[in-house]
Design an enzyme around this catalytic site. Structure first.
Site, PDB file in Angstrom:
ATOM      1  N   GLY A  38      -4.888   6.475  -1.754  1.00  0.00           N
ATOM      2  CA  GLY A  38      -3.484   6.568  -1.355  1.00  0.00           C
ATOM      3  C   GLY A  38      -2.588   5.705  -2.219  1.00  0.00           C
ATOM      4  O   GLY A  38      -3.018   4.666  -2.735  1.00  0.00           O
ATOM      5  N   GLY A  40       1.747   4.382  -2.577  1.00  0.00           N
ATOM      6  CA  GLY A  40       3.069   4.337  -1.960  1.00  0.00           C
ATOM      7  C   GLY A  40       3.933   3.330  -2.682  1.00  0.00           C
ATOM      8  O   GLY A  40       3.546   2.790  -3.725  1.00  0.00           O
ATOM      9  N   GLY A  41       5.137   3.076  -2.117  1.00  0.00           N
ATOM     10  CA  GLY A  41       6.044   2.126  -2.744  1.00  0.00           C
ATOM     11  C   GLY A  41       5.473   0.726  -2.792  1.00  0.00           C
ATOM     12  O   GLY A  41       5.794  -0.063  -3.675  1.00  0.00           O
ATOM     13  N   GLY A  43       2.235  -0.091  -3.228  1.00  0.00           N
ATOM     14  CA  GLY A  43       1.098  -0.258  -4.124  1.00  0.00           C
ATOM     15  C   GLY A  43       0.063   0.832  -3.913  1.00  0.00           C
ATOM     16  O   GLY A  43       0.417   1.976  -3.632  1.00  0.00           O
ATOM     17  N   THR A  44      -1.209   0.473  -3.992  1.00  0.00           N
ATOM     18  CA  THR A  44      -2.291   1.458  -3.971  1.00  0.00           C
ATOM     19  C   THR A  44      -3.369   1.058  -2.980  1.00  0.00           C
ATOM     20  O   THR A  44      -3.656  -0.124  -2.801  1.00  0.00           O
ATOM     21  CB  THR A  44      -2.912   1.573  -5.388  1.00  0.00           C
ATOM     22  OG1 THR A  44      -1.873   1.838  -6.332  1.00  0.00           O
ATOM     23  CG2 THR A  44      -3.938   2.693  -5.460  1.00  0.00           C
ATOM     24  N   ASP A 157       8.318   0.672  11.286  1.00  0.00           N
ATOM     25  CA  ASP A 157       8.140   1.737  10.297  1.00  0.00           C
ATOM     26  C   ASP A 157       7.185   2.808  10.822  1.00  0.00           C
ATOM     27  O   ASP A 157       6.228   3.200  10.150  1.00  0.00           O
ATOM     28  CB  ASP A 157       7.626   1.159   8.968  1.00  0.00           C
ATOM     29  CG  ASP A 157       7.947   2.065   7.776  1.00  0.00           C
ATOM     30  OD1 ASP A 157       8.785   2.982   7.921  1.00  0.00           O
ATOM     31  OD2 ASP A 157       7.357   1.861   6.703  1.00  0.00           O
TER      32      ASP A 157
END
Length: 365
Positions: A38, A40-41, A43-44, A157
């Site tokens: 995965g 995202g903003g 990181g990984t 979130d």
């Protein structure tokens, strides 16, 4: 710094296992691209396997700056307060590397977002019964965070990409980097607005006052995604469908909800149940936070719908139905239609709010 914060919130440093850099390098084959599960903003995320066969998920931050360090510490502290079967378990962290590393249990089936929105990945179609169960499990977690955790927690979130599914398609809520611990003597926090477009509570967006009702709003959007199969915000289709909350509310007002339910999901047996879930979602999306239900009420309502599902299945075997009602603990039937009203003065988006919110949506902010 981590130990200092843990002691401040009365969490034992022993709760967090400290992994060595060597262990995690070996587990991920030095963070080989084949281990990526995965991005995202932030990181990984990598899949790793320890020498003893344990499978891990390792979240590696993208940048080396204070905000990443703060989020790293925040997530460790928040997760040290949580003990819930539907929350992704934090196993530990690594403090030797240049960027913070968090180590979690590995959840094998990916995100709820992938099942609801990515139609090209060959994943199984989730039935309404599965979606309702996942919604109830997620609502139960958020209710626990707000009401039962040792220190109340606002997730901040909630979205389909932060709800993972295990091998049994059980919901696991993740990503507590933006979450806030709420001191017992406070009900709201003044904080910089942080969240995801489409899920952000408009009241929080305008006032910067974060409350547990901000999570309720975000969950309402997730519930609409499960019902419609559409994204919270989409710039691909017609303008009328750009904002999911407005799109569904309009359909409900015009008595055409069935048109926006995801194709292939509704049946004669479950359509009334889907409508009840949609009504519940709209109460979560009321503009004024104080007019939204608590997550405890939402979780109870969804569990009631699940119970109704089981009762309907039994009655269907006898050629009968019982939609629109559920059985109370004393055995009486109660109509569910008046549990939460989605009409009147509490429409989710009134004209004054559209003036503030619509420009942000159209600008992609």
């Amino acid at each position: 710094m981590l130990q200092q914060h843990l002691s401040q919130w009365q969490a034992s440093p022993d709760l967090v296992r400290i992994f060595t850099q060597e262990e995690l390098d070996k587990a991920t084959n030095k963070y080989d691209d084949s281990a990526v599960v995965g991005k995202g903003g932030f990181g990984t995320v990598y899949k790793g396997v320890l020498d003893d066969g344990s499978v891990l998920a390792i979240k590696k931050s993208k940048l080396v700056d204070q905000s990443q360090t703060d989020q790293f510490i925040n997530e460790v502290i928040v997760l040290s307060q949580i003990n819930h079967r539907n929350v992704v378990k934090l196993l530990g962290c690594c403090l030797e590397t240049e960027v913070p590393l968090l180590v979690y249990e590995f959840i094998s089936n990916g995100t709820l977002y992938e099942y609801v929105h990515d139609k090209t990945n060959g994943r199984n179609f989730l039935s309404w019964e599965a979606r309702l169960r996942i919604a109830a499990e997620t609502a139960g977690v958020i209710s626990y965070l707000h009401s039962s955790a040792s220190t109340p927690i606002i997730h901040r979130d909630i979205k389909t990409t932060n709800i993972l599914l295990d091998h049994n398609y059980t919901a696991k809520v993740s990503d507590f980097g933006a979450s806030k611990l709420v001191p017992m003597d406070q009900t709201q926090l003044s904080t910089m607005v942080q969240g995801t477009l489409g899920y952000l509570d408009p009241e929080y967006l305008l006032t910067s006052e974060l409350t547990d009702k901000s999570d309720v709003y975000s969950f309402g959007i997730v519930l609409l995604e499960l019902i419609t199969g559409k994204k919270a915000v989409s710039f691909e289709g017609p303008e009328a469908e750009r904002n999911l909350a407005m799109y569904v509310m309009c359909a409900m007002k015009e008595d055409r909800l069935e048109e926006v339910v995801e194709k292939g999901m509704a049946t004669n047996a479950n359509i009334q149940q889907i409508k009840e879930a949609a009504k519940l979602a709209t109460t979560c999306l009321r503009i004024k936070g104080e007019e939204r239900p608590s997550m405890k009420e939402v979780a109870m309502e969804l569990e009631g719908l699940r119970g109704l599902n089981e009762a309907n299945e039994k009655l269907e075997s006898k050629g009968e139905t019982m939609v629109g009602y559920w059985v109370q603990s004393d055995g009486a039937l109660q109509s569910s239609s008046n549990q939460f009203s989605a009409s009147g003065s509490t429409n989710i988006v009134d004209d004054s709010m559209k003036v503030h919110i619509l420009p942000l949506i159209h600008d992609g902010r």
